[in-house]
Design a protein around this motif. Structure first.
Motif, PDB file in Angstrom:
ATOM      1  N   MET A   1       0.860  -1.194   0.000  1.00  0.00           N
ATOM      2  CA  MET A   1       0.000   0.000   0.000  1.00  0.00           C
ATOM      3  C   MET A   1       0.893   1.240   0.000  1.00  0.00           C
ATOM      4  O   MET A   1       1.606   1.476  -0.956  1.00  0.00           O
ATOM      5  N   LEU A   2       0.911   1.992   1.100  1.00  0.00           N
ATOM      6  CA  LEU A   2       1.714   3.213   1.163  1.00  0.00           C
ATOM      7  C   LEU A   2       2.984   3.028   1.990  1.00  0.00           C
ATOM      8  O   LEU A   2       3.618   4.005   2.389  1.00  0.00           O
ATOM      9  N   ASP A   3       3.334   1.779   2.254  1.00  0.00           N
ATOM     10  CA  ASP A   3       4.486   1.517   3.114  1.00  0.00           C
ATOM     11  C   ASP A   3       5.784   2.061   2.520  1.00  0.00           C
ATOM     12  O   ASP A   3       6.588   2.682   3.231  1.00  0.00           O
ATOM     13  N   LYS A   4       6.006   1.858   1.232  1.00  0.00           N
ATOM     14  CA  LYS A   4       7.250   2.318   0.614  1.00  0.00           C
ATOM     15  C   LYS A   4       7.369   3.839   0.680  1.00  0.00           C
ATOM     16  O   LYS A   4       8.435   4.381   1.010  1.00  0.00           O
ATOM     17  N   GLN A   5       6.287   4.538   0.381  1.00  0.00           N
ATOM     18  CA  GLN A   5       6.326   6.011   0.405  1.00  0.00           C
ATOM     19  C   GLN A   5       6.626   6.535   1.809  1.00  0.00           C
ATOM     20  O   GLN A   5       7.416   7.470   1.988  1.00  0.00           O
ATOM     21  N   ILE A   6       5.974   5.935   2.807  1.00  0.00           N
ATOM     22  CA  ILE A   6       6.175   6.386   4.190  1.00  0.00           C
ATOM     23  C   ILE A   6       7.593   6.086   4.650  1.00  0.00           C
ATOM     24  O   ILE A   6       8.259   6.924   5.279  1.00  0.00           O
TER      25      ILE A   6
ATOM     26  N   GLU B   1      -7.807  -2.904   6.435  1.00  0.00           N
ATOM     27  CA  GLU B   1      -7.449  -4.188   7.025  1.00  0.00           C
ATOM     28  C   GLU B   1      -6.006  -4.594   6.759  1.00  0.00           C
ATOM     29  O   GLU B   1      -5.613  -5.716   7.068  1.00  0.00           O
ATOM     30  N   ASP B   2      -5.210  -3.692   6.229  1.00  0.00           N
ATOM     31  CA  ASP B   2      -3.808  -3.992   5.948  1.00  0.00           C
ATOM     32  C   ASP B   2      -3.007  -4.005   7.251  1.00  0.00           C
ATOM     33  O   ASP B   2      -2.758  -2.969   7.866  1.00  0.00           O
ATOM     34  N   LEU B   3      -2.576  -5.200   7.677  1.00  0.00           N
ATOM     35  CA  LEU B   3      -1.881  -5.352   8.956  1.00  0.00           C
ATOM     36  C   LEU B   3      -0.465  -4.770   8.937  1.00  0.00           C
ATOM     37  O   LEU B   3       0.121  -4.513   9.988  1.00  0.00           O
ATOM     38  N   LYS B   4       0.065  -4.537   7.750  1.00  0.00           N
ATOM     39  CA  LYS B   4       1.444  -4.053   7.651  1.00  0.00           C
ATOM     40  C   LYS B   4       1.589  -2.637   8.193  1.00  0.00           C
ATOM     41  O   LYS B   4       2.670  -2.214   8.572  1.00  0.00           O
ATOM     42  N   ARG B   5       0.490  -1.906   8.236  1.00  0.00           N
ATOM     43  CA  ARG B   5       0.517  -0.507   8.684  1.00  0.00           C
ATOM     44  C   ARG B   5       1.070  -0.395  10.110  1.00  0.00           C
ATOM     45  O   ARG B   5       1.934   0.445  10.392  1.00  0.00           O
ATOM     46  N   GLY B   6       0.567  -1.227  10.992  1.00  0.00           N
ATOM     47  CA  GLY B   6       1.014  -1.186  12.384  1.00  0.00           C
ATOM     48  C   GLY B   6       2.480  -1.535  12.526  1.00  0.00           C
ATOM     49  O   GLY B   6       3.202  -0.941  13.341  1.00  0.00           O
ATOM     50  N   GLU B   7       2.954  -2.473  11.728  1.00  0.00           N
ATOM     51  CA  GLU B   7       4.358  -2.888  11.789  1.00  0.00           C
ATOM     52  C   GLU B   7       5.280  -1.760  11.311  1.00  0.00           C
ATOM     53  O   GLU B   7       6.314  -1.484  11.940  1.00  0.00           O
TER      54      GLU B   7
ATOM     55  N   LEU C   1      -3.002   2.996  18.351  1.00  0.00           N
ATOM     56  CA  LEU C   1      -3.940   2.552  19.382  1.00  0.00           C
ATOM     57  C   LEU C   1      -5.387   2.745  18.949  1.00  0.00           C
ATOM     58  O   LEU C   1      -6.272   1.987  19.359  1.00  0.00           O
ATOM     59  N   LYS C   2      -5.628   3.743  18.123  1.00  0.00           N
ATOM     60  CA  LYS C   2      -6.984   4.021  17.648  1.00  0.00           C
ATOM     61  C   LYS C   2      -7.315   3.266  16.360  1.00  0.00           C
ATOM     62  O   LYS C   2      -8.448   3.343  15.874  1.00  0.00           O
ATOM     63  N   ASP C   3      -6.335   2.561  15.797  1.00  0.00           N
ATOM     64  CA  ASP C   3      -6.531   1.793  14.568  1.00  0.00           C
ATOM     65  C   ASP C   3      -6.998   0.390  14.935  1.00  0.00           C
ATOM     66  O   ASP C   3      -6.213  -0.447  15.369  1.00  0.00           O
ATOM     67  N   ALA C   4      -8.268   0.135  14.743  1.00  0.00           N
ATOM     68  CA  ALA C   4      -8.849  -1.145  15.178  1.00  0.00           C
ATOM     69  C   ALA C   4      -8.337  -2.331  14.378  1.00  0.00           C
ATOM     70  O   ALA C   4      -8.484  -3.485  14.808  1.00  0.00           O
ATOM     71  N   GLN C   5      -7.707  -2.080  13.223  1.00  0.00           N
ATOM     72  CA  GLN C   5      -7.348  -3.176  12.327  1.00  0.00           C
ATOM     73  C   GLN C   5      -5.912  -3.668  12.476  1.00  0.00           C
ATOM     74  O   GLN C   5      -5.535  -4.654  11.851  1.00  0.00           O
ATOM     75  N   ILE C   6      -5.089  -2.987  13.272  1.00  0.00           N
ATOM     76  CA  ILE C   6      -3.697  -3.433  13.362  1.00  0.00           C
ATOM     77  C   ILE C   6      -3.598  -4.691  14.223  1.00  0.00           C
ATOM     78  O   ILE C   6      -4.475  -4.986  15.045  1.00  0.00           O
ATOM     79  N   HIS C   7      -2.523  -5.432  14.042  1.00  0.00           N
ATOM     80  CA  HIS C   7      -2.331  -6.701  14.736  1.00  0.00           C
ATOM     81  C   HIS C   7      -2.232  -6.457  16.247  1.00  0.00           C
ATOM     82  O   HIS C   7      -1.648  -5.463  16.690  1.00  0.00           O
ATOM     83  N   PRO C   8      -2.791  -7.362  17.062  1.00  0.00           N
ATOM     84  CA  PRO C   8      -2.742  -7.203  18.527  1.00  0.00           C
ATOM     85  C   PRO C   8      -1.332  -6.993  19.081  1.00  0.00           C
ATOM     86  O   PRO C   8      -1.146  -6.236  20.034  1.00  0.00           O
TER      87      PRO C   8
END
Length: 443
Positions: free
Chosen positions: A1-6, A292-298, A324-331
């Motif tokens: 997704m936007l991981d490379k840009q960030i 729902e992209d779990l990579k965001r939290g990582e 913390l406010k992102d409900a979709q990141i991995h626990p």
């Protein structure tokens, strides 16, 4: 997704910081090297000035002053053929009394040292100013990447259907898709030519982003942009545009035609604000387009850890709060964000605001390395010592990470930690493979 840009944006700013930290000490050392030749001359002149107007000086102190002054003068006589004349001129500008120091009839050698001090100070000033301009160039690049990513997926939002093209222009493109990309490029170029406030309005209206995290720093961000504009277009001299755009709270004591500067503290604060704001903008857009992209939290966790090592608490707190406010990141990423968020609060003197939450937190069902973090926040040294062998034995972390974890800084300053180092077998073994909390297997 936007991981490379960030990631690329974050690395650009880190690279800029590294460049400043590499060059700054070299220039500062040069100033000190030349300054040490000038300071004794000024000190000698100051002692003469004190003694010539020293009616209130006690006799015993006067003798010490005379002795010290004669010693310095002798050293200068041996070093220079001619000691420059120092003049102290009263300065009552802006109602503040003081003295201006002027060196007259300076010999060639001293003049050279003075010129080098002035030159290197100018170089440092240029280093900070150009770095500010460069940081905003990185921001503009990143912002354009976000816009391209969004409009490529949602060309209708760019309003390309309403734009017209001549037949000649259409013939220059190989396909409708090429023409569409061209119109998107034109749209983005027009956006980038606008001011920072127009960017924010567009993010809210066309991309439907909330941007609540910008509320507290919006005035500072506007000032940073306007200051950059002054250096690019007006040599850093304050004009009416700057005064009209920048909130009064950000320009206290600044008047028309004043010359602004960028010092080290200003540059660091500006980069921190920009880094935090635009990584969060990228993260929010990522969340909107792919919730729902779990990579965001990582990715955010990796950026947070890197900044924790440099005590950039404001950046880390903002990114952790978002996670913390992102409900979709991995626990697991959420636990890491929670621990680091509490750490930022503690390091910025806001421990009281989160003390109850920390004390009632129960991490008994979580990996020992996370329990270790919680005990470190509470300052429970005995429990840390109980867990350390387990955490190291199971490779949840290693010695290399143990000695750098920001959350264990207070513990590493204790006698208990020193004793653990002396007695533990782990400090005698070779470093094992680096395993961080971010890399703990996500179950």
């Amino acid at each position: 997704m936007l991981d490379k840009q960030i990631i690329d944006f974050n690395e650009n700013l880190i690279g800029l910081r590294d460049f400043v930290e590499l060059i700054d000490p070299f220039l500062t050392e040069k100033i000190e090297e030349h300054d040490k030749h000038i300071q004794p001359i000024i000190l000698s002149a100051m002692l003469k000035e004190v003694l010539s107007n020293g009616e209130d000086i006690e006799e015993k102190d006067k003798e010490k002053f005379i002795e010290f002054q004669e010693k310095i003068t002798k050293e200068l006589d041996e070093k220079y053929k001619e000691i420059p004349e120092i003049k102290f001129e009263k300065n009552d500008e802006d109602g503040e009394k003081g003295f201006a120091i002027k060196i007259a009839n300076s010999n060639t050698e001293v003049s050279k040292h003075l010129e080098n001090v002035s030159k290197n100070k100018k170089h440092i000033e240029q280093l900070y100013t150009n770095s500010l301009i460069s940081s905003l160039s990185s921001v503009e690049w990143f912002f354009s990447q976000l816009l391209h990513f969004f409009y490529d997926k949602h060309p209708e939002s760019a309003g390309v259907q309403k734009r017209t093209m001549t037949l000649t222009e259409l013939k220059s493109f190989g396909s409708i898709e090429d023409a569409e990309k061209y119109l998107i490029d034109v749209k983005i170029d027009e956006i980038l030519r606008g001011n920072f406030e127009s960017w924010i309005n567009l993010l809210k209206s066309e991309l439907s982003l909330g941007l609540g995290y910008l509320t507290d720093i919006m005035d500072e961000l506007i000032e940073v942009y306007q200051r950059r504009n002054l250096f690019v277009h007006n040599g850093g001299t304050v004009n009416s545009i700057y005064l009209s755009k920048v909130d009064e709270s950000q320009r206290k004591g600044v008047s028309i035609n004043d010359k602004l500067i960028v010092d080290k503290d200003y540059l660091d604060n500006a980069i921190c604000k920009l880094q935090k704001a635009f990584i969060l903008i990228g993260a929010e857009l990522w969340k909107k387009l792919s919730p729902e992209d779990l990579k965001r939290g990582e990715i955010l966790g990796d950026i947070v850890y890197e900044n924790l090592l440099h005590s950039r608490w404001e950046i880390c707190e903002g990114l952790c709060y978002f996670s913390l406010k992102d409900a979709q990141i991995h626990p697991v990423d959420k636990v890491i964000a929670q621990i680091n968020y509490w750490l930022c609060k503690k390091e910025t003197g806001e421990y009281k605001s989160i003390e109850k939450d920390i004390n009632k937190a129960d991490f008994s069902d979580k990996k020992e390395v996370f329990q270790l973090g919680l005990y470190a926040l509470r300052g429970e040294t005995e429990k840390i010592l109980e867990l350390l062998p387990i955490v190291l034995e199971t490779n949840q972390t290693n010695i290399e990470r143990l000695v750098e974890f920001p959350i264990l800084r207070e513990f590493r300053e204790t006698k208990e930690y020193e004793n653990f180092k002396k007695e533990s077998k782990f400090f005698k073994e070779e470093n094992k493979e680096v395993v961080t909390p971010e890399k703990v297997e996500k179950e």
